[in-house]
Design an enzyme around this catalytic site. Structure first.
Site, PDB file in Angstrom:
ATOM      1  N   HIS A 113       0.861  -1.178   0.000  1.00  0.00           N
ATOM      2  CA  HIS A 113       0.000   0.000   0.000  1.00  0.00           C
ATOM      3  C   HIS A 113       0.900   1.231   0.000  1.00  0.00           C
ATOM      4  O   HIS A 113       2.116   1.106  -0.131  1.00  0.00           O
ATOM      5  CB  HIS A 113      -1.018   0.010   1.147  1.00  0.00           C
ATOM      6  CG  HIS A 113      -0.450  -0.034   2.535  1.00  0.00           C
ATOM      7  ND1 HIS A 113       0.061  -1.173   3.098  1.00  0.00           N
ATOM      8  CD2 HIS A 113      -0.346   0.934   3.486  1.00  0.00           C
ATOM      9  CE1 HIS A 113       0.468  -0.923   4.336  1.00  0.00           C
ATOM     10  NE2 HIS A 113       0.231   0.348   4.589  1.00  0.00           N
ATOM     11  N   HIS A 176      -6.981  -1.707   6.354  1.00  0.00           N
ATOM     12  CA  HIS A 176      -6.020  -0.742   6.885  1.00  0.00           C
ATOM     13  C   HIS A 176      -6.007   0.520   6.029  1.00  0.00           C
ATOM     14  O   HIS A 176      -5.929   1.638   6.547  1.00  0.00           O
ATOM     15  CB  HIS A 176      -4.644  -1.388   6.922  1.00  0.00           C
ATOM     16  CG  HIS A 176      -3.538  -0.452   7.275  1.00  0.00           C
ATOM     17  ND1 HIS A 176      -3.417   0.134   8.520  1.00  0.00           N
ATOM     18  CD2 HIS A 176      -2.492   0.018   6.535  1.00  0.00           C
ATOM     19  CE1 HIS A 176      -2.350   0.910   8.539  1.00  0.00           C
ATOM     20  NE2 HIS A 176      -1.783   0.868   7.348  1.00  0.00           N
ATOM     21  N   CYS A 195       0.044  -4.690   6.545  1.00  0.00           N
ATOM     22  CA  CYS A 195      -0.657  -4.015   7.636  1.00  0.00           C
ATOM     23  C   CYS A 195      -2.138  -4.362   7.702  1.00  0.00           C
ATOM     24  O   CYS A 195      -2.828  -3.930   8.635  1.00  0.00           O
ATOM     25  CB  CYS A 195      -0.470  -2.511   7.504  1.00  0.00           C
ATOM     26  SG  CYS A 195       1.248  -1.973   7.692  1.00  0.00           S
ATOM     27  N   ASN A 206      -3.792   2.950  14.484  1.00  0.00           N
ATOM     28  CA  ASN A 206      -4.323   4.193  13.935  1.00  0.00           C
ATOM     29  C   ASN A 206      -5.347   3.880  12.845  1.00  0.00           C
ATOM     30  O   ASN A 206      -5.094   3.099  11.947  1.00  0.00           O
ATOM     31  CB  ASN A 206      -3.181   5.038  13.375  1.00  0.00           C
ATOM     32  CG  ASN A 206      -3.680   6.384  12.881  1.00  0.00           C
ATOM     33  OD1 ASN A 206      -4.185   6.486  11.772  1.00  0.00           O
ATOM     34  ND2 ASN A 206      -3.523   7.403  13.693  1.00  0.00           N
ATOM     35  N   HIS A 236       3.827  -5.193  10.896  1.00  0.00           N
ATOM     36  CA  HIS A 236       4.578  -4.805  12.089  1.00  0.00           C
ATOM     37  C   HIS A 236       4.400  -5.893  13.142  1.00  0.00           C
ATOM     38  O   HIS A 236       3.271  -6.266  13.460  1.00  0.00           O
ATOM     39  CB  HIS A 236       4.080  -3.468  12.645  1.00  0.00           C
ATOM     40  CG  HIS A 236       4.087  -2.352  11.646  1.00  0.00           C
ATOM     41  ND1 HIS A 236       5.202  -1.606  11.376  1.00  0.00           N
ATOM     42  CD2 HIS A 236       3.105  -1.870  10.845  1.00  0.00           C
ATOM     43  CE1 HIS A 236       4.918  -0.699  10.454  1.00  0.00           C
ATOM     44  NE2 HIS A 236       3.641  -0.849  10.122  1.00  0.00           N
TER      45      HIS A 236
END
Length: 255
Positions: A113, A176, A195, A206, A236
């Site tokens: 992305h 995401h 993600c 977030n 992550h």
């Protein structure tokens, strides 16, 4: 927009150098990750004969050093890479390691992305003549915001050859971000979820650019397509097995 692009990096996740997955019988399903390269800016762990996890870092003021994962798939002197390191200098370091230490020719780079931890080092790949592929939405957003632009786009899915093997790349829906894609190496049943997929214990993170209504259904589609997945590398944090898909679905279905 730049602040929003970087906002996702507010939540920092750690990484470990080894991570063994278990099947339903309690036996080891995958080899333990083995660290094969480490510097102050880049770590590479080998997951299987053909797959590696590369880890780079982004210093974000107030949040310290954020670790960011990518995937390398290699076979028969060729390699493809999912997500660039976070900048051109670290991308050059990764390219040098793959080409000089592993002796593989990198045939493709696939940003999953448009955030900095996914295509921040794309210009270096282009400078070295490495072809890039991405969701057409990623290319559009990158162009609109002055970010490095992937060269070849697709809407739904694309399949790339790597040596005698193949990798599948597909957009399953928003989560995401509006453009997040998933990579899959069928020969090893290994996925790069990026993600879109959360490590066990992670929070929602977030949500400034997320589609939280569609997120669980998007991941459910991933699970339906790849029920045989054995290992998942997330954007992550720690890798895991198919339980990461269930965890992410449940996380975003909770109110």
């Amino acid at each position: 927009m730049t602040k929003r692009i970087l906002a996702v990096l507010f939540i920092a996740f750690g990484y470990v150098n080894s991570n063994a997955q278990l099947d339903n019988s309690g036996c080891k399903e995958m080899e333990i990750e083995r660290e094969v390269y480490k510097s102050g800016t880049l770590v590479v762990n080998q997951i299987s004969e053909h797959v590696y996890r590369h880890i780079s870092f982004l210093d974000f003021e107030g949040f310290g050093k954020v670790s960011c994962n990518g995937m390398i798939v290699a076979d028969s002197d060729e390699a493809v890479i999912f997500d660039t390191p976070t900048d051109d200098e670290t991308s050059r370091e990764l390219i040098d390691w793959v080409t000089q230490s592993l002796k593989y020719k990198i045939t493709a780079i696939i940003p999953t992305h448009y955030h900095t931890d996914n295509l921040g080092g794309l210009d270096e790949f282009h400078r070295q003549g490495i072809a890039s592929y991405a969701n057409n939405k990623t290319i559009r957003i990158a162009k609109e915001n002055g970010l490095p632009e992937p060269q070849t786009g697709f809407d739904k899915c694309i399949e790339l050859e790597v040596g005698n093997e193949k990798v599948h790349i597909e957009f399953f829906g928003e989560g995401h971000t509006c453009d997040n894609i998933v990579g899959y190496f069928p020969s090893g049943n290994i996925m790069f979820g990026g993600c879109l997929i959360k490590e066990i214990g992670a929070g929602k993170g977030n949500l400034a650019e997320a589609n939280i209504e569609e997120w669980p259904e998007t991941v459910r589609k991933v699970k339906m397509k790849y029920p045989e997945v054995k290992k998942i590398i997330v954007g992550h944090g720690k890798s895991g097995g198919i339980e990461l898909l269930d965890y992410t679905i449940n996380l975003f279905e909770r109110k």
